[in-house]
Design an enzyme around this catalytic site. Structure first.
Site: not given
Ligand code: VGL
Ligand code: ZN
Length: 216
Positions: A14, A112, A157
Site C-alpha cells: 500500500d 484488496k 496492513c
C-alpha cells in the site's frame, strides 16, 4: 546478512498517495521509506505490490456511518472495525501508487478491500478472516516461499499480511525500516508483540546482502 534467492519475493504494501503526507490517511514519514523500497526492489527478482482499493461508501469509512468520526470503532459482522477517513477510493489519485515508487519489474498488483461490506488489511485474507484474496495460491503456483514485507502501514496492513502469510505457510520477514506505523492507540506495541508471538522476524534493510547480482 540475508542472501536472496529465486524463491524470495518483496511484498510492498500500500505505498499509495493517501498513505503519504498530504494524503487522506497520511502516515507520518510514509514518503521517507520510498527510496529505500526502490533500492530493495533492485535486489529482488520477484516484487509484488498491494493496493488498498475501496469503493465509495466502504464500510471502513467513518463517512458511511452517520454520527461516527474517523478513528472511532464500530462493531460489524466480523468484529471491531476501526473507522478511517475516506481513502484509497477506486480510480482516484489518492489510490494511485506514490509517484516516487519505482518498481517497474513488479509482477503482480494485488488489489484488496474492494468489497463494500468487508475491509481487508491483510494481503491474504479479508477482515472476515474467511474471504481469500487469492495471494497464497498465486505464490504457491509461482513457487515463491519467503516474503519480505515493507510499506504502509506497519501496524495495520503490514502486520496482518505478515500474520496471515505466516499462517498460510510462507516465511514472512518484516523489513522494519522500510515501513512506518499509523500508531493508533496501542497498535504499534500490539504489532511488535503479535509478530514476536508468531516468530515473525524483523530485519533492517541493510541486512539484505547487496553483493548478489540478480539476473533480469
Ligand atoms: C491501511 C488503514 C486502512 C493500511 C489500509 O494500508 O495499513 N490502514 N486501510
Ligand atoms: Zn483501507
Amino acid at each position: 546478512m540475508i542472501t536472496l534467492g529465486p524463491t524470495d519475493a518483496l511484498l510492498v504494501i500500500d505505498v499509495q498517495n493517501d498513505f503519504c503526507p498530504g494524503g487522506a490517511l497520511a502516515v507520518k514519514g510514509g514518503d521517507e521509506i520510498v527510496p529505500l523500497i526502490n533500492q530493495l526492489g533492485q535486489r529482488f527478482e520477484h516484487v509484488i505490490l498491494t493496493q488498498d482499493w475501496h469503493p465509495a461508501g466502504h464500510i471502513s469509512f467513518a463517512s458511511s456511518h452517520p454520527g461516527k468520526r474517523p478513528f472511532e470503532t464500530i462493531e460489524v459482522d466480523y468484529g471491531t472495525q476501526t473507522l478511517w477517513p475516506d481513502h484509497c477510493v477506486q480510480g482516484t489519485r489518492g489510490a494511485d501508487f506514490y509517484p516516487g515508487l519505482n518498481l517497474p519489474h513488479a509482477e503482480l498488483i494485488l488489489r484488496k478491500g474492494f468489497r463494500r461490506e468487508i475491509d481487508s488489511y491483510s494481503a491474504f485474507l479479508e477482515d472476515d478472516h474467511t474471504t481469500s484474496t487469492g495471494l497464497a495460491s498465486y505464490l504457491r503456483e509461482r513457487g515463491l516461499k519467503r516474503l519480505f514485507l515493507c510499506g504502509l502501514a506497519y501496524d495495520f496492513c503490514v502486520r496482518f499480511s505478515a500474520i496471515d502469510g505466516t499462517a498460510a505457510g510462507f516465511e514472512c520477514i518484516v523489513i522494519e525500516n522500510a515501513t512506518r506505523p499509523v500508531n493508533l492507540a496501542a497498535s504499534l506495541e500490539q504489532s511488535h508483540a503479535n509478530l514476536q508471538e508468531r516468530g515473525i522476524s524483523k530485519i533492517q534493510a541493510q541486512e539484505v546482502d547487496t553483493s548478489v547480482q540478480i539476473s533480469r
